[in-house]
Design a protein around this motif. Structure first.
Motif, mmCIF file in Angstrom:
data_model
loop_
_atom_site.group_PDB
_atom_site.id
_atom_site.type_symbol
_atom_site.label_atom_id
_atom_site.label_comp_id
_atom_site.label_asym_id
_atom_site.label_seq_id
_atom_site.Cartn_x
_atom_site.Cartn_y
_atom_site.Cartn_z
ATOM 1 N N ASP A 1 -12.839 -3.286 9.855
ATOM 2 C CA ASP A 1 -14.285 -3.417 10.164
ATOM 3 C C ASP A 1 -15.055 -2.194 10.530
ATOM 4 O O ASP A 1 -14.643 -1.295 10.208
ATOM 5 C CB ASP A 1 -14.386 -4.636 11.174
ATOM 6 N N SER A 2 -16.382 -2.472 10.576
ATOM 7 C CA SER A 2 -17.438 -1.355 10.778
ATOM 8 C C SER A 2 -16.916 -0.678 12.010
ATOM 9 O O SER A 2 -17.565 0.561 12.310
ATOM 10 C CB SER A 2 -18.766 -2.005 11.265
ATOM 11 N N LEU A 3 -16.139 -1.075 13.028
ATOM 12 C CA LEU A 3 -15.436 -0.265 14.179
ATOM 13 C C LEU A 3 -14.360 0.450 13.914
ATOM 14 O O LEU A 3 -13.981 0.931 14.689
ATOM 15 C CB LEU A 3 -15.494 -1.201 15.340
ATOM 16 N N GLY A 4 -13.578 0.290 12.711
ATOM 17 C CA GLY A 4 -12.478 0.736 12.288
ATOM 18 C C GLY A 4 -11.383 -0.100 13.015
ATOM 19 O O GLY A 4 -10.102 0.449 12.851
ATOM 20 N N HIS A 5 -11.580 -1.330 13.175
ATOM 21 C CA HIS A 5 -10.563 -1.936 13.779
ATOM 22 C C HIS A 5 -9.744 -2.756 12.467
ATOM 23 O O HIS A 5 -10.271 -3.195 11.473
ATOM 24 C CB HIS A 5 -11.078 -3.411 14.611
ATOM 25 N N PRO A 6 -8.281 -2.813 12.410
ATOM 26 C CA PRO A 6 -7.610 -3.368 11.463
ATOM 27 C C PRO A 6 -8.185 -4.771 10.981
ATOM 28 O O PRO A 6 -8.373 -5.794 11.939
ATOM 29 C CB PRO A 6 -6.414 -3.025 11.645
ATOM 30 N N ILE B 1 14.284 -16.514 -5.466
ATOM 31 C CA ILE B 1 14.266 -15.122 -5.804
ATOM 32 C C ILE B 1 14.117 -14.164 -4.576
ATOM 33 O O ILE B 1 13.216 -14.858 -3.969
ATOM 34 C CB ILE B 1 13.275 -14.762 -7.016
ATOM 35 N N ARG B 2 14.801 -13.130 -4.502
ATOM 36 C CA ARG B 2 14.713 -12.159 -3.275
ATOM 37 C C ARG B 2 13.817 -11.049 -3.763
ATOM 38 O O ARG B 2 14.166 -10.386 -4.649
ATOM 39 C CB ARG B 2 15.858 -11.719 -2.447
ATOM 40 N N PRO B 3 12.732 -10.674 -2.972
ATOM 41 C CA PRO B 3 12.213 -9.393 -3.040
ATOM 42 C C PRO B 3 12.901 -8.064 -2.802
ATOM 43 O O PRO B 3 13.543 -8.258 -1.947
ATOM 44 C CB PRO B 3 11.019 -9.625 -2.218
ATOM 45 N N ILE B 4 12.659 -6.970 -3.747
ATOM 46 C CA ILE B 4 12.757 -5.627 -2.969
ATOM 47 C C ILE B 4 11.561 -5.333 -2.724
ATOM 48 O O ILE B 4 10.904 -4.993 -3.530
ATOM 49 C CB ILE B 4 13.497 -4.851 -4.225
ATOM 50 N N ALA B 5 10.907 -5.532 -1.593
ATOM 51 C CA ALA B 5 9.686 -5.212 -0.897
ATOM 52 C C ALA B 5 9.344 -3.860 -0.612
ATOM 53 O O ALA B 5 9.853 -3.134 -0.133
ATOM 54 C CB ALA B 5 9.402 -6.285 0.166
ATOM 55 N N GLN B 6 8.418 -3.597 -1.797
ATOM 56 C CA GLN B 6 7.941 -2.004 -1.652
ATOM 57 C C GLN B 6 6.827 -1.913 -0.643
ATOM 58 O O GLN B 6 5.664 -2.548 -0.811
ATOM 59 C CB GLN B 6 7.249 -1.559 -3.179
ATOM 60 N N ILE B 7 6.943 -0.917 0.003
ATOM 61 C CA ILE B 7 5.866 -0.504 1.174
ATOM 62 C C ILE B 7 5.042 0.652 0.319
ATOM 63 O O ILE B 7 5.160 1.789 0.227
ATOM 64 C CB ILE B 7 6.470 0.307 2.326
ATOM 65 N N GLY B 8 3.887 0.260 -0.472
ATOM 66 C CA GLY B 8 3.166 0.855 -0.937
ATOM 67 C C GLY B 8 2.252 -0.302 -1.992
ATOM 68 O O GLY B 8 2.454 -1.384 -2.264
ATOM 69 N N PHE B 9 0.969 0.518 -2.349
ATOM 70 C CA PHE B 9 0.655 1.870 -2.113
ATOM 71 C C PHE B 9 -0.283 2.077 -1.001
ATOM 72 O O PHE B 9 -0.582 1.131 -0.296
ATOM 73 C CB PHE B 9 0.231 2.619 -3.543
ATOM 74 N N MET B 10 -0.913 3.124 -0.838
ATOM 75 C CA MET B 10 -1.819 2.913 0.277
ATOM 76 C C MET B 10 -3.087 2.625 0.197
ATOM 77 O O MET B 10 -3.965 2.640 -0.656
ATOM 78 C CB MET B 10 -2.245 4.609 0.486
ATOM 79 N N PRO B 11 -3.381 1.483 1.053
ATOM 80 C CA PRO B 11 -4.571 0.803 1.393
ATOM 81 C C PRO B 11 -5.836 1.796 1.302
ATOM 82 O O PRO B 11 -5.658 2.866 1.862
ATOM 83 C CB PRO B 11 -4.536 -0.125 2.688
ATOM 84 N N GLU B 12 -6.948 1.587 0.736
ATOM 85 C CA GLU B 12 -7.992 2.318 0.547
ATOM 86 C C GLU B 12 -8.706 2.950 2.086
ATOM 87 O O GLU B 12 -8.844 3.943 2.098
ATOM 88 C CB GLU B 12 -9.104 1.492 -0.082
ATOM 89 N N ASP B 13 -8.626 2.153 2.938
ATOM 90 C CA ASP B 13 -9.109 2.213 4.216
ATOM 91 C C ASP B 13 -8.053 3.086 5.203
ATOM 92 O O ASP B 13 -8.532 3.929 6.209
ATOM 93 C CB ASP B 13 -9.754 1.008 5.143
ATOM 94 N N LEU B 14 -6.898 3.576 4.474
ATOM 95 C CA LEU B 14 -5.875 4.469 5.183
ATOM 96 C C LEU B 14 -5.867 5.532 4.400
ATOM 97 O O LEU B 14 -5.031 6.362 4.790
ATOM 98 C CB LEU B 14 -4.699 3.559 5.355
#
Length: 562
Positions: free
Chosen positions: A101-106, A125-138
């Motif tokens: 948000d405007s204050l930088g809160h997630p 079905i079982r995920p191979i859950a990928q940590i990716g990619f980087m969110p724009e605000d991070l």
């Protein structure tokens, strides 16, 4: 105008007569000699575009994958954390799970990623859950953020904001924790425990843009990600580094860090690692007007990373997943991108898949690796031209021949048993120089379970040439019965081949409803024969003419008391 056709018929007739005069290739299968478990390494699939998951053809194909066998199927996707509105596109996807948000809160939003995972879970079905990619605000460099079609394989992709490590590791780690916790709350601990989690994709490639050492940067991200995952679910399974086939140095550096260096996130000893992942690709090319596959390159990539993993005694029995295991790198590149991609529509792709997956078992045995999966990076592409040369399992809701190889593998359970004979190639010779000699790779993989024997045979060559093939005699010994039921399933020019049917229709760009029904049926695995056969002193002999690029599965069922 008719002469070329007449000449072609004469040539084919000559080749058939020549094949009939050949001495048969002998394939011996000894049911009593066990090589190891027939692990369902084939039961993993992946794709760049996660938003295709919940579209019509995506749901249809996922249902078919789930039905391949009783074995649970795993699916790996990119862009599960990428910012955007969820609009599907080639080589792109988004869930917008994180913003500020405007204050930088997630601000967490699970709506789109839940649609993806709901679709998986509904189909078991079982995920191979990928940590990716980087969110724009991070992202430390968010502009420009989004990549374009094909960017992942061009230098133009440099500078895209979704490919950077986080600017704030605490916020990023908390995002991961909240996502895993949300999954546990939504699907249940027992379900999420069966999934695999992974960090990023190919950190040794242009999917990962950093200014300093890739290995060091990746290890830092991994430490923060793994701690967050385990904090939300201590029994979760986390792994990496999912490097490219040539990333041996990063693999070695990563494993050195995990086992011999302090955790960067905690400063203490102890970095969780539940499996190791890497990628391996082949290298097809055009030789004149002919496609020539490059299986040797893929098998060498597998071996290189197996050797790196095996050099760490701590990894002795740790599960290994080949996170992308394919004939070449770009699934979303069609015929216009690379003429050699025409291999993907017909039986060259299906015979390559049978021959290459069978050799993965051999190399894992050689290197003493606990290989549990090899992800075929192939799915489907919504609303694209029919048979456009994408590396997919189905086109517009119609299955391609290659999907039927996985249906065959789905019938192979129990233990692998010994295969021998006067065979021209083994995994070592193919790894060394491919299948580019005068002879084709005629071979088999066999398995036995309670009252069932399955044998998959193929006739493969790197060169895309079709001919009458060779006479083959399949000799099976050690059958504890006097008679048995033999079912034969075949993928060739005439069976289990929607592409050939489509071409005979005149390659319609928009098939009618009647044509679609015919194509849909042609895409299924066809049983071409079913008969009772005699068993003489535990032995059976099956003679056949195995055409080039054919894959056939023989399923023998019997009653030990009869």
């Amino acid at each position: 105008m008719k002469k070329p056709f007449i000449y072609s018929l004469l040539i084919l007739s000559f080749l058939f007569v020549e094949a009939q005069n050949q001495n048969p290739v002998i394939i011996n299968v000894d049911v009593t000699k066990t090589k190891g478990e027939m692990k369902p390494i084939w039961a993993m699939f992946g794709y760049d575009e996660p938003n295709f998951t919940y579209m019509n053809d995506g749901k249809k194909l996922l249902s078919e994958l789930s039905a391949l066998s009783p074995t649970p199927v795993y699916v790996r996707c990119h862009h599960l954390m990428t910012s955007g509105d969820g609009t599907p596109a080639l080589k792109w996807g988004s869930t917008n799970m994180y913003s500020e948000d405007s204050l930088g809160h997630p601000v967490y939003n699970w709506t789109i990623v839940d649609k993806i995972f709901d679709t998986f879970v509904e189909r078991k079905i079982r995920p191979i859950a990928q940590i990716g990619f980087m969110p724009e605000d991070l992202s430390p460099f968010p502009n420009p953020y989004k990549g374009n079609r094909g960017d992942a394989n061009t230098k133009a992709n440099n500078g895209k904001g979704f490919k950077y490590p986080p600017k704030d590791y605490d916020k990023w780690s908390e995002l991961i924790y909240q996502w895993v916790k949300h999954c546990v709350d939504r699907y249940g601990k027992e379900v999420v425990e069966t999934w695999y989690w992974e960090l990023w994709n190919e950190p040794d490639s242009k999917f990962y843009l950093i200014a300093d050492d890739n290995t060091k940067a990746y290890c830092k991200m991994y430490d923060y990600a793994s701690i967050a995952i385990k904090r939300a679910l201590p029994t979760a399974k986390i792994g990496g580094p999912h490097i490219t086939g040539g990333g041996k140095n990063l693999m070695m550096g990563f494993l050195e860090h995990v086992y011999h260096e302090p955790n960067i996130a905690t400063g203490k000893k102890g970095i969780p690692l539940d499996y190791v992942g890497f990628h391996a690709k082949g290298s097809p090319k055009m030789v004149g007007e002919m496609v020539q596959m490059g299986m040797a390159s893929q098998l060498r990539g597998v071996t290189r990373n197996f050797e790196a993993i095996a050099s760490f005694p701590e990894v002795s029995n740790l599960p290994v997943i080949i996170g992308e295991c394919d004939p070449e790198p770009c699934a979303a590149c069609g015929i216009e991108d690379k003429p050699a991609n025409t291999y993907r529509n017909g039986t060259l792709y299906s015979s390559y898949t049978a021959a290459s997956f069978a050799r993965l078992y051999d190399i894992a045995d050689e290197q003493k690796i606990n290989l549990i999966g090899a992800v075929s990076w192939s799915f489907e592409f919504e609303n694209q031209p029919w048979f456009h040369g994408y590396r997919d399992l189905a086109t517009n809701g119609v299955d391609k021949p290659v999907l039927n190889v996985f249906r065959m593998f789905g019938m192979m359970t129990g233990n692998r048993v010994e295969v021998s004979g006067n065979l021209a190639y083994d995994y070592k010779s193919i790894r060394e120089s491919g299948v580019q000699g005068e002879k084709t790779d005629i071979n088999a993989i066999a398995a036995t379970a309670k009252n069932i024997i399955t044998v998959m045979v193929w006739d493969y060559h790197d060169n895309d040439i079709k001919d009458a093939g060779s006479p083959v005699e399949l000799k099976i010994s050690g059958i504890p019965a006097k008679k048995a039921r033999l079912n034969k399933y075949t993928i060739d020019q005439e069976h289990s081949n929607s592409f050939e049917v489509w071409k005979k229709m005149g390659s319609p760009k928009s098939p009618t409803a009647e044509q679609f029904a015919i194509l849909e049926n042609a895409g299924k695995l066809e049983r071409v024969s079913s008969e009772m056969i005699p068993i003489n002193k535990g032995k059976a002999s099956i003679k056949m003419q195995l055409t080039r690029q054919e894959v056939s599965l023989f399923k023998i069922t019997y009653d030990e008391n009869k």
